[in-house]
Design an enzyme around this catalytic site. Structure first.
Site, PDB file in Angstrom:
ATOM      1  N   ASP A  64      10.588  -1.540   2.204  1.00 31.58           N
ATOM      2  CA  ASP A  64       9.579  -2.947   1.851  1.00 31.58           C
ATOM      3  C   ASP A  64      10.895  -4.415   1.221  1.00 31.58           C
ATOM      4  O   ASP A  64      10.622  -5.057   1.251  1.00 31.58           O
ATOM      5  CB  ASP A  64       9.166  -2.498   1.179  1.00 31.58           C
ATOM      6  CG  ASP A  64       9.302  -2.476  -0.149  1.00 31.58           C
ATOM      7  OD1 ASP A  64      10.244  -2.493  -1.422  1.00 31.58           O
ATOM      8  OD2 ASP A  64       8.888  -1.619  -0.924  1.00 31.58           O
ATOM      9  N   PRO A  78       0.585  -1.304   0.407  1.00 29.31           N
ATOM     10  CA  PRO A  78      -0.204  -0.040  -0.318  1.00 29.31           C
ATOM     11  C   PRO A  78       0.721   1.232   0.383  1.00 29.31           C
ATOM     12  O   PRO A  78       1.617   1.534   0.880  1.00 29.31           O
ATOM     13  CB  PRO A  78      -0.765  -0.020   1.342  1.00 29.31           C
ATOM     14  CG  PRO A  78      -0.549  -1.144   2.408  1.00 29.31           C
ATOM     15  CD  PRO A  78       1.111  -2.045   0.888  1.00 29.31           C
ATOM     16  N   ASP A  79       0.135   2.262  -0.699  1.00 27.99           N
ATOM     17  CA  ASP A  79       1.064   3.426  -0.801  1.00 27.99           C
ATOM     18  C   ASP A  79       0.708   3.955   0.717  1.00 27.99           C
ATOM     19  O   ASP A  79       0.430   4.121   1.022  1.00 27.99           O
ATOM     20  CB  ASP A  79       1.117   4.314  -2.050  1.00 27.99           C
ATOM     21  CG  ASP A  79       1.264   5.387  -2.056  1.00 27.99           C
ATOM     22  OD1 ASP A  79       1.844   6.000  -1.406  1.00 27.99           O
ATOM     23  OD2 ASP A  79       1.376   5.966  -3.125  1.00 27.99           O
ATOM     24  N   PHE A  80       1.831   5.044   1.212  1.00 35.85           N
ATOM     25  CA  PHE A  80       1.186   5.692   2.242  1.00 35.85           C
ATOM     26  C   PHE A  80       0.673   6.891   1.925  1.00 35.85           C
ATOM     27  O   PHE A  80       0.398   6.850   3.403  1.00 35.85           O
ATOM     28  CB  PHE A  80       3.360   6.084   2.888  1.00 35.85           C
ATOM     29  CG  PHE A  80       3.655   4.878   3.377  1.00 35.85           C
ATOM     30  CD1 PHE A  80       3.540   3.424   2.725  1.00 35.85           C
ATOM     31  CD2 PHE A  80       5.092   5.249   4.332  1.00 35.85           C
ATOM     32  CE1 PHE A  80       4.750   2.633   3.913  1.00 35.85           C
ATOM     33  CE2 PHE A  80       5.537   3.943   4.653  1.00 35.85           C
ATOM     34  CZ  PHE A  80       5.267   3.016   5.028  1.00 35.85           C
ATOM     35  N   ARG A  81       0.973   7.334   0.684  1.00 39.85           N
ATOM     36  CA  ARG A  81       0.410   8.858   0.520  1.00 39.85           C
ATOM     37  C   ARG A  81      -1.062   8.511  -0.290  1.00 39.85           C
ATOM     38  O   ARG A  81      -1.271   9.584   0.264  1.00 39.85           O
ATOM     39  CB  ARG A  81       1.624   9.751  -0.457  1.00 39.85           C
ATOM     40  CG  ARG A  81       2.128   9.731   1.409  1.00 39.85           C
ATOM     41  CD  ARG A  81       4.027  10.736   0.649  1.00 39.85           C
ATOM     42  NE  ARG A  81       5.076  10.275   1.817  1.00 39.85           N
ATOM     43  CZ  ARG A  81       5.483   9.429   1.381  1.00 39.85           C
ATOM     44  NH1 ARG A  81       5.407   8.919   0.221  1.00 39.85           N
ATOM     45  NH2 ARG A  81       6.317   9.906   2.218  1.00 39.85           N
TER      46      ARG A  81
END
Ligand SMILES: [Zn+2]
Length: 368
Positions: free
Chosen positions: A198, A122-125
């Site tokens: 990651d 998942p993208d943090f932003r």
């Protein structure tokens, strides 16, 4: 968040994107300085005229007349050197030819979350689908607290719950990682600068010596009390069991060497000082170029060095009108963009074979 509007060799001026931090910022030799002026459009000053910056932001405002422009590049244009206006714009094919013919032997690659999302991370932003929006279960005072060092000392549990999800081994590298691996195999990778935590670059077989993990890594960990160092693998059983790993010597909490807000960047990051001046090609993939100081590295290569952006949107220097003739942007889906480059290089089969072999190795490791 500072947005680099234009970078010169030693002096950079930034415009703040945060409403509460309006004004101009200059960064020189790592030192940030804020101007009192609220001017928002000025983008550049000659790097040799430091006094302009020191004495009067108003001077800049007058010069620019409310519209940003680069004094230094205009001067270069006037004197007929380095302007480059008449040279044909390069394209992806030109870059591919340069890589294939080994014209580029010291390639620096910069990557961000956009190369990991195709692996399912998942993208943090990203609003909505982003990790930050899915952190409500932890009752954090605010989402970013999960990566703040003071909050970690107060309550490490949310971070370790997240670490369990992100821990290396849960996800596999994709075509973008293996493209960089091929560059390395062919002896053309000078360094890969990643913002990702990651570990997919390591899993793809890029050795740590070729990596600058700007925001740290799970591969190593350190006791927050006695500073004893541990291999990341030692923490795995505890983290996977949902427990907090404790130091065998002092019982302090062991923290993976991820760089939190409020912590210094790893020493490794300073390699940019020697890497970027000698790089002969810069490839930027899957990053919004919004997090400093990583973002301004895009402007740290020499003016004659081609810069290739493979990204969903134009970012950093590619978002401004002052593109160099040797700047190439391949916009849209990152994996498709890299695939297009790989096809142009004639590396398609080689890359497929590499990915198939690595995937087989991974499934064998899992069986054992
Ligand atoms: Zn300890």
């Amino acid at each position: 968040m500072l947005s680099p509007l234009l970078c010169l060799c030693r002096f950079r001026v930034y415009q703040s994107l945060r409403p509460k931090r309006t004004g101009l910022f200059a960064v020189k030799d790592g030192q940030q300085k804020k101007f009192s002026s609220s001017t928002s459009r000025i983008i550049c000053v000659p790097h040799f005229k430091q006094d302009y910056l020191g004495s009067s932001a108003g001077f800049l405002q007058t010069l620019s007349n409310g519209k940003g422009f680069c004094i230094w590049s205009q001067a270069r244009g006037l004197f007929g050197r380095g302007g480059g206006g008449s040279r044909p714009q390069q394209n992806l094919e030109d870059i591919a030819r340069g890589i294939k013919e080994k014209e580029y032997k010291k390639v620096v690659v910069m990557v961000g979350a956009g190369i990991s999302t195709p692996s399912g991370i998942p993208d943090f932003r990203s609003p909505g689908s982003g990790l930050y929006d899915n952190l409500q279960q932890y009752n954090l005072p605010y989402a970013e607290a999960i990566f703040e060092i003071n909050y970690f000392h107060y309550n490490p549990q949310p971070f370790f719950t997240l670490a369990k999800e992100l821990y290396p081994g849960n996800y596999q590298p994709n075509l973008t990682h293996y493209f960089v691996r091929l560059l390395y195999d062919k002896g053309q990778l000078l360094r890969l600068y990643t913002q990702n935590i990651d570990g997919l670059e390591r899993i793809a077989g890029i050795p740590p010596s070729k990596l600058v993990e700007a925001h740290g890594t799970f591969a190593t960990a350190t006791c927050t009390v006695c500073r004893k160092e541990f291999p990341g693998e030692d923490l795995r059983p505890k983290i996977m069991a949902g427990a907090i790993p404790k130091c065998s010597t002092c019982k302090g909490v062991i923290k993976p060497d991820i760089v939190f807000f409020g912590e210094e960047l790893p020493q490794q990051f300073l390699m940019y000082l020697t890497d970027f001046p000698v790089a002969d090609l810069l490839i930027i993939m899957g990053t919004s170029l919004e997090v400093e100081p990583f973002a301004s590295l895009a402007g740290a290569v020499r003016g004659s060095v081609p810069r290739l952006l493979i990204n969903r949107d134009p970012v950093g220097p590619f978002a401004h009108s002052s593109l160099r003739h040797n700047d190439v942007a391949e916009l849209g889906d990152v994996v498709s963009g890299v695939q297009k480059l790989v096809d142009s290089l004639g590396w398609t089969q080689e890359l497929q074979a590499l990915m198939a072999a690595e995937s087989e190795k991974t499934s064998k490791d899992r069986e054992e």
